[in-house]
Design an enzyme around this catalytic site. Structure first.
Site, short mmCIF file in Angstrom:
data_model
loop_
_atom_site.label_atom_id
_atom_site.label_comp_id
_atom_site.label_asym_id
_atom_site.label_seq_id
_atom_site.Cartn_x
_atom_site.Cartn_y
_atom_site.Cartn_z
CG ASN A 100 -2.21 -3.93 10.55
OD1 ASN A 100 -1.75 -3.85 9.41
ND2 ASN A 100 -1.96 -4.96 11.35
NE ARG B 180 -1.25 -0.32 4.05
CZ ARG B 180 -1.75 0.36 5.07
NH1 ARG B 180 -3.03 0.67 5.11
NH2 ARG B 180 -0.96 0.74 6.07
CG HIS C 284 2.93 0.82 -3.15
ND1 HIS C 284 4.21 1.01 -2.68
CD2 HIS C 284 2.29 0.11 -2.19
CE1 HIS C 284 4.34 0.45 -1.50
NE2 HIS C 284 3.19 -0.11 -1.18
CG HIS D 183 -0.72 -4.88 6.27
ND1 HIS D 183 -0.70 -3.80 7.11
CD2 HIS D 183 -0.03 -4.49 5.16
CE1 HIS D 183 -0.04 -2.79 6.54
NE2 HIS D 183 0.36 -3.19 5.35
#
Length: 326
Positions: free
Chosen positions: A97, A65, A194, A69
């Site tokens: 974040n 992740r 996910h 990001h």
């Protein structure tokens, strides 16, 4: 948050931008980039990652992740790793974040690399490698990582608010991915990330208790699944963690798509994949074929994502410490 209306002219502009990005992104990256200047670079990163994931395998999902990001804000330039200062709040302190973790893995790899070949390997490249190696450590796919990224010198917390949101609808998601040179297929494939990890109850509270402001539940959720989620999450619970892929959240597999197809995806952005013909068809394919092409597709999409807006050549810098600009 008010969503922008996507007119035909705006969609055309986004498609043109995507074309430019597709041509420009990653053109100077290459496999084996550090072969001469730091031959053991990739092995050093792999070891640092394995040392941490073997003890804490739950770090694999947040590290993946973190890479995502990073790439979606200013490109894959390691800007998400920079600490805030008195005169600047950095990306890592932006609201999307705040739940990121695993920075110690990046720092461990950087420390080892600085001993081996000081000032050579960028933090952006380290993050790209760590994300791949962490997922592979939990028996996920393994993709080639072309290297040569340089580190950005700008990190602004408010820019993290442009990240794809777990509350986004399919129109917004498609536009955001297109603006980064990623296709609709990349959107549904990368959503498959996910399959590992957890999220806080606060992310789905509105879906369960107040979807339209009338104390109702999101109708896109399987009604038989709602009581289970409510038993885990009370309306004001902001701390309890939910498995994004219940029963399989530590395994990188296709079961995420099975859940989405059953209307049991955790986020609104997961449910949104059923609102588009192309993304819905892919969800159904992976759910019914037990992920026949998922690993291969994920590898391809991760390579594309890792080339978004990279700095190469003499742009940016090679940070001595990943949390600080030189």
């Amino acid at each position: 948050m008010a969503y922008q209306k996507y007119t035909p002219s705006l969609v055309l502009q986004l498609l043109l931008l995507a074309l430019v990005l597709a041509i420009a992104n990653g053109s100077d990256l290459k496999l084996g980039f550090y072969k001469k200047r730091c031959p053991r670079a990739e092995a050093i990163v792999e070891k640092a990652t394995a040392d941490h994931i073997s003890v804490a395998p739950s770090l694999a999902a947040p590290l993946l992740r973190m890479h995502f990001h990073d790439c979606f804000v200013r490109g894959c330039d390691g800007s998400v790793l920079i600490d805030s200062k008195k005169n600047n709040q950095a990306e890592k302190d932006g609201i999307p974040n705040l739940s990121l973790r695993g920075y110690q893995v990046i720092d461990a790899a950087k420390t080892a690399l600085e001993k081996e070949c000081p000032g050579v390997v960028s933090c952006a490249d380290i993050l790209a490698l760590v994300a791949r190696d962490a997922i592979y450590q939990i028996k996920g796919p393994y993709w080639p990582v072309p290297l040569g990224r340089r580190d950005g010198r700008v990190s602004i917390a408010s820019e993290s608010l442009t990240l794809p949101s777990p509350f986004a609808d399919i129109t917004r998601l498609k536009a955001q991915f297109a603006s980064k040179g990623l296709s609709v297929k990349d959107l549904v494939v990368l959503s498959g990330g996910h399959t590992v990890g957890t999220s806080h109850c606060s992310t789905i509270a509105a879906r369960l208790y107040n979807f339209t402001g009338k104390g109702d539940t999101d109708p896109s959720l399987d009604s038989d699944y709602v009581p289970y989620l409510k038993s885990k999450c009370k309306p004001t619970d902001r701390t309890t963690l939910l498995e994004m892929d219940p029963g399989s959240f530590r395994s990188f597999d296709e079961k995420y798509y099975t859940n989405v197809w059953k209307r049991r995806g955790l986020f609104q952005s997961d449910a949104a994949l059923l609102a588009d013909k192309e993304t819905s068809a892919y969800v159904k394919l992976q759910a019914e074929s037990h992920g026949s092409t998922f690993f291969k597709d994920f590898e391809e999409s991760m390579v594309k994502m890792g080339e978004i807006g990279v700095l190469t050549g003499k742009a940016g810098e090679i940070r001595r410490h990943c949390a600080m600009i030189n």
